[in-house]
Design a protein around this motif. Structure first.
Motif, PDB file in Angstrom:
ATOM      1  N   UNK A   1      -0.419  10.213  -5.339  1.00  0.00           N
ATOM      2  CA  UNK A   1       0.475   9.454  -4.458  1.00  0.00           C
ATOM      3  C   UNK A   1       1.681  10.447  -3.780  1.00  0.00           C
ATOM      4  N   UNK A   2       1.999  11.552  -4.709  1.00  0.00           N
ATOM      5  CA  UNK A   2       2.843  12.406  -4.395  1.00  0.00           C
ATOM      6  C   UNK A   2       2.604  13.426  -3.213  1.00  0.00           C
ATOM      7  N   UNK A   3       1.086  13.448  -3.184  1.00  0.00           N
ATOM      8  CA  UNK A   3       0.399  14.274  -1.918  1.00  0.00           C
ATOM      9  C   UNK A   3       0.128  15.760  -2.323  1.00  0.00           C
ATOM     10  N   UNK A   4       0.257  15.747  -3.889  1.00  0.00           N
ATOM     11  CA  UNK A   4      -0.441  17.155  -4.636  1.00  0.00           C
ATOM     12  C   UNK A   4      -1.761  17.466  -4.158  1.00  0.00           C
ATOM     13  N   UNK A   5      -2.667  16.388  -4.169  1.00  0.00           N
ATOM     14  CA  UNK A   5      -3.995  16.786  -3.474  1.00  0.00           C
ATOM     15  C   UNK A   5      -4.382  15.606  -2.555  1.00  0.00           C
ATOM     16  N   UNK A   6      -5.312  15.873  -1.735  1.00  0.00           N
ATOM     17  CA  UNK A   6      -5.547  14.824  -0.706  1.00  0.00           C
ATOM     18  C   UNK A   6      -6.958  13.896  -1.499  1.00  0.00           C
ATOM     19  N   UNK A   7      -7.181  12.839  -0.545  1.00  0.00           N
ATOM     20  CA  UNK A   7      -8.027  11.967  -1.031  1.00  0.00           C
ATOM     21  C   UNK A   7      -9.567  12.280  -1.573  1.00  0.00           C
ATOM     22  N   UNK A   8      -9.925  13.164  -0.835  1.00  0.00           N
ATOM     23  CA  UNK A   8     -11.138  13.869  -1.051  1.00  0.00           C
ATOM     24  C   UNK A   8     -11.209  14.561  -2.554  1.00  0.00           C
ATOM     25  N   UNK A   9     -10.254  15.249  -2.554  1.00  0.00           N
ATOM     26  CA  UNK A   9      -9.911  16.111  -4.164  1.00  0.00           C
ATOM     27  C   UNK A   9      -9.514  14.999  -5.180  1.00  0.00           C
TER      28      UNK A   9
ATOM     29  N   UNK B   1     -19.145   9.283  -5.836  1.00  0.00           N
ATOM     30  CA  UNK B   1     -19.471   8.120  -4.822  1.00  0.00           C
ATOM     31  C   UNK B   1     -18.793   7.023  -5.291  1.00  0.00           C
ATOM     32  N   UNK B   2     -18.682   6.539  -6.444  1.00  0.00           N
ATOM     33  CA  UNK B   2     -18.202   5.519  -7.047  1.00  0.00           C
ATOM     34  C   UNK B   2     -16.707   5.362  -7.134  1.00  0.00           C
ATOM     35  N   UNK B   3     -15.814   6.642  -7.375  1.00  0.00           N
ATOM     36  CA  UNK B   3     -14.522   6.805  -7.292  1.00  0.00           C
ATOM     37  C   UNK B   3     -14.133   6.805  -5.930  1.00  0.00           C
ATOM     38  N   UNK B   4     -14.853   7.368  -5.124  1.00  0.00           N
ATOM     39  CA  UNK B   4     -14.318   7.329  -3.598  1.00  0.00           C
ATOM     40  C   UNK B   4     -14.440   5.851  -3.225  1.00  0.00           C
ATOM     41  N   UNK B   5     -15.406   4.895  -3.437  1.00  0.00           N
ATOM     42  CA  UNK B   5     -15.254   3.613  -3.128  1.00  0.00           C
ATOM     43  C   UNK B   5     -14.332   2.845  -3.697  1.00  0.00           C
ATOM     44  N   UNK B   6     -14.003   3.264  -4.946  1.00  0.00           N
ATOM     45  CA  UNK B   6     -12.847   2.530  -5.597  1.00  0.00           C
ATOM     46  C   UNK B   6     -11.541   2.626  -4.886  1.00  0.00           C
ATOM     47  N   UNK B   7     -11.340   3.897  -4.643  1.00  0.00           N
ATOM     48  CA  UNK B   7     -10.204   4.331  -3.741  1.00  0.00           C
ATOM     49  C   UNK B   7     -10.145   3.473  -2.526  1.00  0.00           C
ATOM     50  N   UNK B   8     -11.415   3.305  -1.681  1.00  0.00           N
ATOM     51  CA  UNK B   8     -11.339   2.769  -0.524  1.00  0.00           C
ATOM     52  C   UNK B   8     -11.146   1.463  -0.928  1.00  0.00           C
ATOM     53  N   UNK B   9     -11.673   0.704  -1.942  1.00  0.00           N
ATOM     54  CA  UNK B   9     -11.447  -0.768  -2.157  1.00  0.00           C
ATOM     55  C   UNK B   9     -10.245  -1.078  -2.426  1.00  0.00           C
TER      56      UNK B   9
END
Length: 208
Positions: free
Chosen positions: A54-62, A76-84
């Motif tokens: 949330x602070x921006x220390x790392x981006x969404x991919x990281x 893939x699951x974690x990416x989908x969870x962030x997106x959801x």
């Protein structure tokens, strides 16, 4: 001369005030097993590193890779969870009408939110009401988060608002306390009707 006569600025949080932020509900929808839900909540959303995302220390991919490692789920699951969780950010009943009324009354609106830049860009595209705000202070863009005093100081410095003429709305008490310590008036948000009533004290001329 009423106490709120000089107030002309309203600063709003996003998650929990304008839009619903309920990760447990999203996790439960994607993962029916209680044990899995508990691990995901603990190792992702309640983990101290979520605040660094949330602070921006790392981006969404990281973030997807990092939280996949922490939670034992696939990337893939974690990416989908962030997106959801992002897609589940929908307006809270009554708050958009309240925003519209503040705009109509000529109150200057500002946004002060803890969220990653990617989430904010998504919300800006999806909801036109974010255009009501004269300035956005997004934690992920400046590497500062509420309730750190520096983020409130950044807001005041960037916008030129006078803290004593400004009312801040947030759902979390720790953020409210920090705002008051920086000289802002502050209301802890519970729901739109009670927020509207409390705002009348600070903005008596806004016709709320």
């Amino acid at each position: 001369h009423s106490p709120g006569r000089a107030n002309r600025n309203e600063v709003s949080d996003a998650g929990g005030v304008l839009i619903k932020w309920e990760p447990p509900a999203v996790v439960a929808r994607l993962h029916p097993e209680a044990e899995t839900q508990a691990i995901i909540r603990r190792q992702i959303f309640e983990h101290q590193d979520w605040l660094e995302f949330v602070r921006g220390t790392f981006d969404e991919a990281a973030a997807a890779e990092h939280f996949a490692r922490l939670s034992g789920r696939s990337v893939e699951e974690t990416r989908a969870l962030i997106r959801a969780t992002r897609e589940a950010l929908v307006p809270i009943d009554g708050t958009i009408e309240l925003l519209d009324d503040l705009v109509a009354a000529g109150v200057h609106l500002y946004l002060l939110s803890n969220m990653p830049v990617s989430t904010f860009e998504y919300l800006q595209r999806r909801y036109p009401f974010f255009g009501h705000f004269k300035h956005h202070v997004i934690s992920g863009a400046i590497l500062l988060v509420k309730p750190e005093p520096a983020i409130y100081e950044h807001l005041v410095e960037k916008t030129g608002i006078v803290p004593g003429e400004t009312v801040f709305i947030d759902d979390l008490l720790k953020n409210i306390i920090a705002a008051r310590e920086c000289g802002l008036h502050a209301i802890q948000f519970r729901d739109a009707p009670s927020c509207r009533v409390e705002l009348r004290t600070y903005l008596p001329d806004a016709g709320l």
